[in-house]
Design a protein around this motif. Structure first.
Motif, PDB file in Angstrom:
ATOM      1  N   ILE A 161      29.845  29.114 -75.423  1.00 43.26           N
ATOM      2  CA  ILE A 161      31.145  28.492 -75.152  1.00 43.26           C
ATOM      3  C   ILE A 161      31.540  28.828 -73.721  1.00 43.26           C
ATOM      4  O   ILE A 161      31.669  30.002 -73.355  1.00 43.26           O
ATOM      5  CB  ILE A 161      32.220  29.004 -76.129  1.00 43.26           C
ATOM      6  N   CYS A 162      31.741  27.793 -72.889  1.00 44.23           N
ATOM      7  CA  CYS A 162      31.985  28.005 -71.462  1.00 44.23           C
ATOM      8  C   CYS A 162      33.233  27.265 -71.001  1.00 44.23           C
ATOM      9  O   CYS A 162      33.423  26.087 -71.331  1.00 44.23           O
ATOM     10  CB  CYS A 162      30.817  27.464 -70.618  1.00 44.23           C
ATOM     11  N   ASN A 163      34.051  27.917 -70.195  1.00 43.33           N
ATOM     12  CA  ASN A 163      35.061  27.197 -69.424  1.00 43.33           C
ATOM     13  C   ASN A 163      34.368  26.473 -68.264  1.00 43.33           C
ATOM     14  O   ASN A 163      33.410  27.004 -67.693  1.00 43.33           O
ATOM     15  CB  ASN A 163      36.089  28.171 -68.846  1.00 43.33           C
ATOM     16  N   PRO A 164      34.859  25.317 -67.850  1.00 42.50           N
ATOM     17  CA  PRO A 164      34.215  24.631 -66.727  1.00 42.50           C
ATOM     18  C   PRO A 164      34.432  25.308 -65.382  1.00 42.50           C
ATOM     19  O   PRO A 164      33.782  24.947 -64.398  1.00 42.50           O
ATOM     20  CB  PRO A 164      34.868  23.239 -66.752  1.00 42.50           C
ATOM     21  N   ASP A 165      35.332  26.297 -65.339  1.00 40.75           N
ATOM     22  CA  ASP A 165      35.544  27.024 -64.082  1.00 40.75           C
ATOM     23  C   ASP A 165      34.798  28.357 -64.064  1.00 40.75           C
ATOM     24  O   ASP A 165      35.128  29.266 -63.305  1.00 40.75           O
ATOM     25  CB  ASP A 165      37.035  27.242 -63.813  1.00 40.75           C
ATOM     26  N   VAL A 166      33.745  28.463 -64.895  1.00 37.77           N
ATOM     27  CA  VAL A 166      32.869  29.628 -64.895  1.00 37.77           C
ATOM     28  C   VAL A 166      31.625  29.319 -64.069  1.00 37.77           C
ATOM     29  O   VAL A 166      31.117  28.201 -64.070  1.00 37.77           O
ATOM     30  CB  VAL A 166      32.482  30.012 -66.342  1.00 37.77           C
ATOM     31  N   ARG A 167      31.140  30.315 -63.366  1.00 33.24           N
ATOM     32  CA  ARG A 167      29.898  30.197 -62.594  1.00 33.24           C
ATOM     33  C   ARG A 167      28.953  31.306 -63.049  1.00 33.24           C
ATOM     34  O   ARG A 167      29.116  32.460 -62.688  1.00 33.24           O
ATOM     35  CB  ARG A 167      30.168  30.345 -61.083  1.00 33.24           C
ATOM     36  N   MET A 168      27.991  30.963 -63.903  1.00 31.64           N
ATOM     37  CA  MET A 168      27.052  31.970 -64.390  1.00 31.64           C
ATOM     38  C   MET A 168      26.100  32.414 -63.286  1.00 31.64           C
ATOM     39  O   MET A 168      25.612  31.592 -62.510  1.00 31.64           O
ATOM     40  CB  MET A 168      26.252  31.418 -65.570  1.00 31.64           C
ATOM     41  N   ARG A 169      25.816  33.706 -63.251  1.00 29.71           N
ATOM     42  CA  ARG A 169      24.821  34.229 -62.335  1.00 29.71           C
ATOM     43  C   ARG A 169      23.440  34.198 -63.000  1.00 29.71           C
ATOM     44  O   ARG A 169      23.314  33.964 -64.195  1.00 29.71           O
ATOM     45  CB  ARG A 169      25.206  35.641 -61.895  1.00 29.71           C
TER      46      ARG A 169
END
Length: 299
Positions: free
Chosen positions: A87-95
């Motif tokens: 589950i991800c918010n669209p303002d997340v940036r995964m490393r």
């Protein structure tokens, strides 16, 4: 290895989606995955951005601003066969490798895994772990503030001990900007609670999972940047967060305990309003209104 369903809910998210999509391949490295987006009737170019930059995305258009939990449920319903849901918010940036580290940490009693979250431009992790609400914790935060109270587990929901963010740490719940949920945990818990339009839905889900024996755990080797923070500055969003926090407490406790909890939260917001915090002034006014908790807070 089963497919990971990457679940995203959008609403006027065109500005943040390109960065999310650009980081996705590195963040999902080592996994078989598919992207499923539920769009809550965006008025901007969100859907066009998805179709242009990620044409293989499964897009579910809800046709209304249905709320975050409803969007998650809609996306999960369209995800097809999968194991873990991310589950991800669209303002997340995964490393790099974030998702695989989360997936690998599931099992052994862990049903929900969360990463270290960093705010944009900050090198210190965001304190994303929380304890379940109690009247004493609400009073502690009202009287001495959640940061100072966080040093004493009985007096604050916020987990502030730096050591907790340096090792795998279990918590009652965690910030829901990015969380991996095992298929077993998701099946046991069922749908997300759509009565929470925004805020507290992740709290409710984590607590429900905990009731069923599935822990929420931080995996510090997984990292992501979260751009968010609107609730800290917007009176409308802070009011929604505050009301839902009390509503959720009322779901899990009796009437007298809930009245005491509401009074403690009102004390906190009133004291901060007296210091000039506009968002707290709005939240205190809403919380003091008779019947404020009986209606479903929404947009």
């Amino acid at each position: 290895m089963s497919t990971v369903a990457v679940i995203v809910v959008t609403w006027n998210s065109a500005a943040v989606l390109p960065g999310f999509l650009a980081a996705l391949p590195d963040g999902m490295a080592g996994l078989d995955w598919r992207l499923v987006v539920a769009d809550n009737d965006s008025a901007d170019d969100t859907v066009d951005v998805l179709r242009t930059l990620a044409p293989d995305t499964t897009i579910v258009q809800t046709g209304r601003n249905a709320g975050y939990a409803a969007g998650i449920n809609a996306a999960l319903g369209a995800a097809g066969d999968h194991g873990v849901a991310l589950i991800c918010n669209p303002d997340v940036r995964m490393r790099q490798g974030c998702a695989k580290r989360l997936v690998d940490s599931l099992g052994g009693g862990v049903g929900i895994a969360v990463p270290l979250l960093y705010e944009e431009g900050h090198d210190v992790p965001h304190r994303s772990l929380r304890r379940e609400s109690t009247v004493l914790r609400a009073l502690g935060e009202a009287v001495i503030g959640n940061t100072r109270a966080g040093r004493f587990p009985a007096l604050s929901e916020l987990v502030t001990d730096p050591a907790a963010y340096e090792r795998p740490t279990r918590a009652d719940w965690a910030t829901g900007a990015l969380m991996a949920i095992s298929g077993e945990c998701a099946a046991a818990c069922g749908p997300w609670d759509e009565s929470f339009f925004l805020y507290s839905e992740e709290t409710e889900f984590c607590l429900r999972a905990g009731d069923l024996g599935y822990a929420t755990q931080l995996e510090p080797s997984a990292e992501a940047v979260h751009l968010g923070g609107d609730s800290q500055v917007s009176p409308r969003l802070w009011t929604l967060l505050t009301l839902n926090r009390v509503r959720l407490y009322g779901r899990r406790h009796g009437r007298l305990s809930t009245a005491a909890f509401r009074a403690a939260v009102l004390l906190r917001e009133t004291s901060r309003a007296a210091l000039g915090r506009e968002a707290s002034r709005a939240a205190a006014a809403a919380l003091a209104r008779p019947g404020a908790l009986r209606k479903r807070p929404g947009p």
